[in-house]
Design a protein around this motif. Structure first.
Motif, PDB file in Angstrom:
ATOM      1  N   GLY A 127       0.824  -1.208   0.000  1.00  0.00           N
ATOM      2  CA  GLY A 127       0.000   0.000   0.000  1.00  0.00           C
ATOM      3  C   GLY A 127       0.848   1.243   0.000  1.00  0.00           C
ATOM      4  N   PRO A 128       0.266   2.372   0.436  1.00  0.00           N
ATOM      5  CA  PRO A 128       1.021   3.628   0.467  1.00  0.00           C
ATOM      6  C   PRO A 128       2.371   3.415   1.147  1.00  0.00           C
ATOM      7  N   PHE A 129       3.433   4.010   0.564  1.00  0.00           N
ATOM      8  CA  PHE A 129       4.789   3.638   0.950  1.00  0.00           C
ATOM      9  C   PHE A 129       5.071   3.795   2.447  1.00  0.00           C
ATOM     10  N   ASP A 130       4.702   4.947   3.011  1.00  0.00           N
ATOM     11  CA  ASP A 130       5.141   5.246   4.379  1.00  0.00           C
ATOM     12  C   ASP A 130       4.632   4.222   5.392  1.00  0.00           C
ATOM     13  N   SER A 131       3.374   3.791   5.233  1.00  0.00           N
ATOM     14  CA  SER A 131       2.857   2.810   6.188  1.00  0.00           C
ATOM     15  C   SER A 131       3.325   1.401   5.839  1.00  0.00           C
ATOM     16  N   ALA A 132       3.385   1.078   4.548  1.00  0.00           N
ATOM     17  CA  ALA A 132       3.769  -0.279   4.155  1.00  0.00           C
ATOM     18  C   ALA A 132       5.213  -0.571   4.546  1.00  0.00           C
ATOM     19  N   ILE A 133       6.106   0.424   4.401  1.00  0.00           N
ATOM     20  CA  ILE A 133       7.512   0.168   4.721  1.00  0.00           C
ATOM     21  C   ILE A 133       7.669  -0.065   6.223  1.00  0.00           C
ATOM     22  N   GLU A 134       6.807   0.580   7.023  1.00  0.00           N
ATOM     23  CA  GLU A 134       6.883   0.350   8.466  1.00  0.00           C
ATOM     24  C   GLU A 134       6.442  -1.071   8.810  1.00  0.00           C
ATOM     25  N   ARG A 135       5.409  -1.551   8.132  1.00  0.00           N
ATOM     26  CA  ARG A 135       4.975  -2.936   8.372  1.00  0.00           C
ATOM     27  C   ARG A 135       6.056  -3.921   7.930  1.00  0.00           C
ATOM     28  N   LEU A 136       6.727  -3.601   6.812  1.00  0.00           N
ATOM     29  CA  LEU A 136       7.814  -4.473   6.358  1.00  0.00           C
ATOM     30  C   LEU A 136       8.967  -4.461   7.370  1.00  0.00           C
ATOM     31  N   ALA A 137       9.258  -3.282   7.901  1.00  0.00           N
ATOM     32  CA  ALA A 137      10.341  -3.158   8.885  1.00  0.00           C
ATOM     33  C   ALA A 137       9.997  -3.918  10.165  1.00  0.00           C
ATOM     34  N   ALA A 138       8.733  -3.854  10.573  1.00  0.00           N
ATOM     35  CA  ALA A 138       8.312  -4.572  11.780  1.00  0.00           C
ATOM     36  C   ALA A 138       8.439  -6.078  11.579  1.00  0.00           C
ATOM     37  N   PHE A 139       8.027  -6.553  10.403  1.00  0.00           N
ATOM     38  CA  PHE A 139       8.159  -7.969  10.035  1.00  0.00           C
ATOM     39  C   PHE A 139       9.627  -8.384  10.072  1.00  0.00           C
ATOM     40  N   ASP A 140      10.473  -7.531   9.513  1.00  0.00           N
ATOM     41  CA  ASP A 140      11.902  -7.846   9.433  1.00  0.00           C
ATOM     42  C   ASP A 140      12.563  -7.808  10.803  1.00  0.00           C
ATOM     43  N   ALA A 141      12.157  -6.818  11.621  1.00  0.00           N
ATOM     44  CA  ALA A 141      12.806  -6.642  12.922  1.00  0.00           C
ATOM     45  C   ALA A 141      12.474  -7.781  13.877  1.00  0.00           C
ATOM     46  N   ASN A 142      11.330  -8.418  13.646  1.00  0.00           N
ATOM     47  CA  ASN A 142      10.925  -9.537  14.477  1.00  0.00           C
ATOM     48  C   ASN A 142      11.826 -10.727  14.180  1.00  0.00           C
ATOM     49  N   GLY A 143      12.728 -10.995  15.092  1.00  0.00           N
ATOM     50  CA  GLY A 143      13.723 -12.043  14.863  1.00  0.00           C
ATOM     51  C   GLY A 143      13.138 -13.385  14.490  1.00  0.00           C
ATOM     52  N   ALA A 144      11.937 -13.675  15.007  1.00  0.00           N
ATOM     53  CA  ALA A 144      11.318 -14.955  14.695  1.00  0.00           C
ATOM     54  C   ALA A 144      10.888 -15.025  13.231  1.00  0.00           C
ATOM     55  N   GLN A 145      10.812 -13.858  12.585  1.00  0.00           N
ATOM     56  CA  GLN A 145      10.339 -13.850  11.198  1.00  0.00           C
ATOM     57  C   GLN A 145      11.484 -13.501  10.241  1.00  0.00           C
ATOM     58  N   GLY A 146      11.603 -12.241   9.893  1.00  0.00           N
ATOM     59  CA  GLY A 146      12.627 -11.891   8.910  1.00  0.00           C
ATOM     60  C   GLY A 146      14.044 -11.922   9.470  1.00  0.00           C
ATOM     61  N   GLY A 147      14.182 -11.604  10.743  1.00  0.00           N
ATOM     62  CA  GLY A 147      15.495 -11.656  11.352  1.00  0.00           C
ATOM     63  C   GLY A 147      16.443 -10.557  10.958  1.00  0.00           C
ATOM     64  N   GLY A 148      15.912  -9.452  10.456  1.00  0.00           N
ATOM     65  CA  GLY A 148      16.767  -8.305  10.152  1.00  0.00           C
ATOM     66  C   GLY A 148      17.550  -8.420   8.872  1.00  0.00           C
TER      67      GLY A 148
END
Lengths: 379, 379
Positions: free
Chosen positions: B216-237
């Motif tokens: 979706g709109p970049f500013d909110s979508a990138i935050e959701r992607l960052a949250a997914f990535d930051a969660n070590g159990a998921q993306g792991g950074g």
């Protein structure tokens, strides 16, 4: 087209790299600006069509020179265009059949043939031209010849010269004052075209011999043609209208190009009617293009329509323009430059090259200036 | 391309008549002026080549979509170009292999495919673009995305929006924090591309589910992607570098276009590496084009070279520009007009239409002014 990679590209096909492509753009823009300024509206045509459509509008289109293949969609034969004139004729006879006449159209694009032309191996060429549909009068011819000259000069050609011819000369004379047996007409045409005096006599065309001398600089050649025509025993005055027309055209364009006459030249004018011309420029081997009057075959139930036009093949001119081009104003923008300043520099004519990393070398990237403290500083 | 004569032209091939051809010229000139001002030098490529050369420089070129036929000269298979990017890649890897990097090139021309694309029946399209060869960094991507936006806007597009994607996202994640069995990787890619949550779980990609919401709109979508990535159990950074790059690109171009993010979109980005984008404009159905980072296969013994570029398909924009164009300034020149005066009128911007006979009708020929006593008088 320049061949840069013989191992990778088929014979007669090539790229235009930076300098040549810039020259190509420059030549095409200058030409189209001239054509538009004289009311010639541009049209664009597909690079391939049904073979039949490409061949059916005009006499003399050589289908065997085209790349042809079956269309998987229609299962009909397609061909790559080898001549845009035939496509413009199609447009004039169909999509623009109801547009007011005279209809002025212009075009440019790539054309392709299976084999090169004579000594020129190129199989892809740029074709650029104009068609004046609905008229083949002296006025129409004068406009087209003058336009061809102005177009070439605007595109960078110098020392333009134009050679006039009368493509249906033998037909006209043999139907009138100098009758020939039907089976001899083609041989007489060929011997005149080949400037073969002995062959001309052998073909029964002895009465046509003076035409071989009505050749050369326009002013003297037209007088020899007029003398030939005025002599009742020879031409019988049937050419007087043609001669007056040629003189009127020469009076209009003579100040802009050297003019010559070769009344019996036929090669390359197979689909022209009463008038044809070839155009040359200094430093360009061979001709730059040709033009003349012709007929467009109409839709079923319509008569053929008279037309006048020219086609240029500017590839050699593009090479010349590329070789003569000066240095470009390229401005290197170091890392962290002010983007608004860079935009203002582009707005006043600079090409800018922005550094992407510390490794970028301004000189190696073709820059002669560098942006420093908001100003272009020579390197 | 407009189809004006369905009986005469093959399906998906058509002419551009006067207004459309004018718009086409206008769009191409504006685009190339922008590209040149940013240091992108134009190259021109042949309309046909050896099939192998067109297919061998880049992954993902679909030979089966091309018109192919045997060259009577070389007896080898030729193909009509369906993508100029592959030809520019060839030039970068051969004729310009020794030119300084980063190498900036631009192009435009007609491309042809056997069948249309989805709902669009057109088989010939104008392709126009730029390639930045030797770099696929964040800086390179920012320059290319900004240039694509500026090019489209200069060509007349409004309301430009850009959708970012990460074409190798699944490869990156599955090689790191979110391992997948090798045989499941393609299915996970497809389900993400199709936004099919159920299918994604069935394919063993349940851990990838949050990606479907980072859209979706970049500013909110990138935050959701960052949250997914930051969660070590998921993306792991493992995506933190990518996320920082996307944010830097967005900061550079966000003021010039609406930005959206669709990190797992893959359709059309088969040959892209870490970054891809699709570009849209108001009033244009479908996308205007796309771009991203990729690798150019080099000559034998050379490594693949990173590159970043974009391709636009401006045909629908040309239709829009044609529809919006105003009346042209066409000046009728009556019989016997002063030719020097007419030339001066052209020099100040008039298109002139010269009468060839008394029958010529100024209004029917599209003129709104007439030359009288050396002056343009409104009709």
């Amino acid at each position: 087209m320049q061949e840069n990679d013989r191992d990778l590209l088929p014979e007669g096909l090539g790229d235009r790299l930076v300098q040549q492509a810039w020259a190509s753009q420059t030549v095409r823009r200058a030409a189209h600006d001239v054509l538009a300024s004289h009311g010639y509206a541009r049209v664009e045509t597909p690079v391939l069509e049904f073979e039949k459509a490409l061949a059916s509008r005009m006499a003399g289109v050589q289908v065997r020179r085209m790349f042809r293949f079956v269309d998987p969609v229609s299962m009909r034969m397609l061909a790559l265009r080898s001549d845009i004139t035939a496509q413009v004729a199609r447009i004039a006879a169909t999509g623009l059949a109801e547009a007011a006449r005279p209809l002025r159209l212009s075009y440019s694009g790539q054309v392709v043939t299976i084999k090169g032309d004579g000594l020129d191996p190129a199989r892809e060429r740029l074709q650029l031209g104009a068609e004046l549909v609905g008229a083949d009068s002296t006025e129409a011819v004068a406009e087209i010849v003058e336009l061809a000259i102005e177009t070439l000069r605007a595109a960078g050609a110098t020392g333009v010269s134009v050679d006039f011819t009368l493509p249906d000369l033998v037909d006209t004379l043999s139907a009138g004052a100098l009758p020939l047996p039907a089976q001899n007409i083609e041989a007489v045409r060929q011997m005149l075209d080949a400037k073969d005096a002995g062959g001309l006599v052998d073909a029964g065309g002895g009465a046509y011999l003076p035409l071989l001398y009505a050749v050369g600089p326009f002013d003297s050649a037209i007088e020899r043609l007029a003398a030939f025509d005025a002599n009742g025993a020879q031409g019988g005055g049937v050419l007087s209208g043609r001669i007056a027309a040629l003189k009127a055209i020469a009076a209009r364009v003579g100040g802009k190009a050297r003019l010559t006459l070769d009344p019996s030249e036929r090669h390359g004018f197979e689909y022209q009617s009463w008038f044809g011309f070839t155009i040359y420029a200094d430093g360009i081997p061979g001709s730059m293009g040709r033009g003349g009057t012709y007929a467009i075959l109409g839709q079923t139930g319509r008569n053929p329509e008279p037309a006048t036009g020219f086609s240029l093949y500017p590839d050699p001119l593009i090479e010349m323009v590329a070789a003569a081009s000066g240095e470009e104003r390229r401005l290197f923008l170091p890392l962290g430059h002010d983007r608004d300043v860079a935009a203002r520099q582009r707005a006043i004519g600079w090409s800018t090259v922005a550094a992407l990393s510390d490794a970028d070398d301004a000189r190696a990237l073709g820059c002669t200036y560098r942006l420093e403290n908001g100003e272009a500083v020579a390197l």
